[in-house]
Design an enzyme around this catalytic site. Structure first.
Site, short mmCIF file in Angstrom:
data_model
loop_
_atom_site.label_atom_id
_atom_site.label_comp_id
_atom_site.label_asym_id
_atom_site.label_seq_id
_atom_site.Cartn_x
_atom_site.Cartn_y
_atom_site.Cartn_z
N TYR A 1 1.69 14.00 0.06
CA TYR A 1 1.59 14.72 1.33
C TYR A 1 1.81 16.22 1.15
O TYR A 1 2.35 16.89 2.01
CB TYR A 1 2.57 14.15 2.37
CG TYR A 1 2.41 12.64 2.55
CD1 TYR A 1 1.24 12.12 3.09
CD2 TYR A 1 3.40 11.75 2.14
CE1 TYR A 1 1.06 10.74 3.23
CE2 TYR A 1 3.24 10.37 2.27
CZ TYR A 1 2.07 9.89 2.82
OH TYR A 1 1.90 8.53 2.95
N GLY B 1 2.13 5.02 -0.86
CA GLY B 1 1.54 6.32 -1.16
C GLY B 1 2.57 7.19 -1.84
O GLY B 1 2.54 7.45 -3.04
N ARG B 2 3.57 7.59 -1.05
CA ARG B 2 4.60 8.53 -1.51
C ARG B 2 5.25 8.11 -2.82
O ARG B 2 5.35 8.89 -3.75
CB ARG B 2 5.68 8.64 -0.42
CG ARG B 2 6.75 9.66 -0.71
CD ARG B 2 7.91 9.54 0.28
NE ARG B 2 7.47 9.35 1.63
CZ ARG B 2 7.24 10.33 2.51
NH1 ARG B 2 7.42 11.57 2.17
NH2 ARG B 2 6.85 10.04 3.74
N GLU C 1 0.82 -1.21 0.00
CA GLU C 1 0.00 0.00 0.00
C GLU C 1 0.86 1.27 0.00
O GLU C 1 0.85 2.04 0.95
CB GLU C 1 -0.96 -0.01 1.19
CG GLU C 1 -0.30 -0.34 2.50
CD GLU C 1 -1.30 -0.65 3.63
OE1 GLU C 1 -1.14 -0.07 4.71
OE2 GLU C 1 -2.21 -1.45 3.40
N CYS D 1 1.90 34.02 9.54
CA CYS D 1 2.45 34.65 10.74
C CYS D 1 2.93 33.61 11.73
O CYS D 1 2.42 33.48 12.85
CB CYS D 1 1.41 35.55 11.39
SG CYS D 1 0.78 36.76 10.25
N1 LLP Z 1 -0.19 2.41 4.91
C1 LLP Z 1 -0.36 2.96 6.12
C2 LLP Z 1 -1.11 2.23 7.12
C3 LLP Z 1 0.19 4.22 6.41
O1 LLP Z 1 0.02 4.75 7.61
C4 LLP Z 1 0.92 4.91 5.41
C5 LLP Z 1 1.48 6.23 5.68
C6 LLP Z 1 1.05 4.30 4.15
C7 LLP Z 1 0.49 3.04 3.94
C8 LLP Z 1 1.79 4.95 3.01
O2 LLP Z 1 3.11 5.18 3.33
P1 LLP Z 1 4.11 5.76 2.19
O3 LLP Z 1 4.22 4.69 1.13
O4 LLP Z 1 3.49 6.99 1.67
O5 LLP Z 1 5.37 6.00 2.90
N2 LLP Z 1 2.94 13.03 6.05
C9 LLP Z 1 4.21 12.34 6.13
C10 LLP Z 1 4.06 10.85 5.84
C11 LLP Z 1 3.11 10.14 6.78
C12 LLP Z 1 2.90 8.72 6.37
C13 LLP Z 1 1.81 8.12 7.19
N3 LLP Z 1 1.44 6.80 6.82
C14 LLP Z 1 5.20 13.00 5.16
O6 LLP Z 1 4.85 13.99 4.54
O7 LLP Z 1 6.33 12.56 5.05
#
Ligand code: LLP
Length: 374
Positions: free
Chosen positions: A368, A272-273, A270, A339
């Site tokens: 994000y 995201g980034r 799963e 601010c």
């Molecule tokens: N699955 C779960 C259960 C998660 O909590 C997350 C991300 C992902 C998948 C996806 O993770 P990725 O592949 O995107 O690393 N806002 C922060 C990142 C927080 C990620 C939270 N969970 C940033 O801007 O770096």
């Protein structure tokens, strides 16, 4: 996604950036359909597993529709994200619901929409899901999100898989929860999942995760439980400081196949980034320039309200100038208009001399970024 210059004009994938700037007011995000599609295809090619896009990284409808059309599923963490995934056309059988704190409404909404799995993250949540199932005379398909106590060696603010993190169910409670599940008439356990954090660059960490999850899945299957799905989370690292050196998908693929070469359950991820980060650019305009205490500030119309990653995590995003390219460079601090002293986008960056009303491009903000804007 890159900006390049033709006859001194900035372009992205054949489109002149000036045309976009003249049509929309800053700050705004630009995304690359091509970049996202290619990254998705690379993931599938190397991992040969089901991919559920982590909607929290970017819930833009066009992006969700694009990933749906590529064949991805959706990983959501709230009723709001679920609603957005459904609106984008994801089939409910291709949606999974994780989340450390789901409300009763969230759970009911997910059940009413017959999604593939609700991944429970606490014993109380299991009891709640079972009671909702009972009231609806329905058996609810669930997974257990495990906390495998593995250190993702990432920033504390994005670590989720150590036993002291709030996420998942500690594996030492596994027997207790399995006994409870067996006594729950309205629960159908179909899978296990984990996600140990974001920005993981070290393959040996994935190796530890894969082996631990395999051992657990095999032992549950050995007990006669029908484990159909093993979800190994996201967290694939992106190197924000350059164009390359993201997590090596080929090597990750080799690891997946060597660990799970002959298993009866379906493997999924799963991310995201990794899917969207590189395919987003934030365009901003310089509202004013000033020198305070020897620091050359560029004050832009984008700030922590547009992109919170630098002020929240100390994240670094590269910035590309698109005007005055042939002037001598100066060391700048780029700050937003909010601010708050923490409203800094980047410190000590070398750029050609900039002036009021010039535009800047902030790179690799597809994940994000807009989704965490206010
Ligand atoms: N699955 C779960 C259960 C998660 O909590 C997350 C991300 C992902 C998948 C996806 O993770 P990725 O592949 O995107 O690393 N806002 C922060 C990142 C927080 C990620 C939270 N969970 C940033 O801007 O770096």
């Amino acid at each position: 996604m890159k900006i390049y210059f033709k006859n001194n004009k900035p372009f992205i994938e054949g489109v002149c950036l000036d045309d976009i700037i003249n049509s929309y007011s800053t700050p705004f995000y630009i995304y690359s359909q091509k970049g996202i599609t290619e990254t998705y295809n690379k993931l599938i090619e190397n991992l040969n597993s089901e991919i559920f896009f982590s909607v929290k990284a970017n819930s833009n409808q066009a992006i969700l529709k694009l990933l749906k059309s590529c064949g991805a599923g959706a990983d959501v963490v709230s009723a709001g994200e679920l609603e957005r995934a459904l609106a984008a056309g994801f089939n409910s059988e291709k949606i999974i619901f994780e989340g450390v704190g789901k409300s009763k409404n969230d759970i009911q909404y997910a059940i009413n929409n017959n999604i593939r799995l609700i991944n429970i993250e606490s014993i109380n949540e299991l009891i709640l899901v079972n009671s909702i199932g009972y009231s609806l005379s329905k058996k609810i398909n669930i997974g257990i999100r495990l906390n495998p106590d593995i250190d993702g060696k990432t920033l504390d603010k994005i670590s989720t898989g150590k036993k002291t993190d709030k996420f998942g169910i500690n594996i030492i409670q596994l027997n207790e929860i399995i006994t409870l599940i067996k006594s729950c008439e309205n629960i159908n356990l179909k899978g296990i999942s984990c996600h140990i954090g974001s920005q993981i660059h070290d393959l040996s960490t994935f190796k530890d995760v894969f082996q631990k999850m395999k051992k657990i899945a095999n032992s549950l299957s050995g007990e006669g439980l029908n484990i159909e799905y093993v979800d190994l989370g996201g967290g694939f690292g992106v190197n924000y400081e350059k164009d390359s050196d993201d997590l090596d998908l080929k090597e990750l693929g080799v690891l997946v196949h060597s660990t799970y070469n002959d298993t009866p359950y379906k493997i999924s991820f799963e991310p995201g980034r990794f899917l969207v980060a590189r395919s987003g650019i934030l365009m901003t305009k310089i509202l004013t320039t000033k020198e305070n205490g020897g620091i050359n500030f560029l004050i832009t119309d984008a700030g922590m309200h547009t992109l919170i990653r630098p002020s929240m995590y100390g994240a670094i995003h590269r910035v590309q100038a698109i005007n005055n390219l042939n002037t001598k460079t100066i060391i700048y601090t780029i700050a937003g208009p909010i601010c708050e002293s923490s409203d800094i986008l980047v410190k000590n960056i070398n750029l050609p001399k900039q002036e009021i009303n010039n535009y800047l491009a902030i790179l690799d903000v597809g994940a994000y970024g807009a989704v965490m804007a206010s």
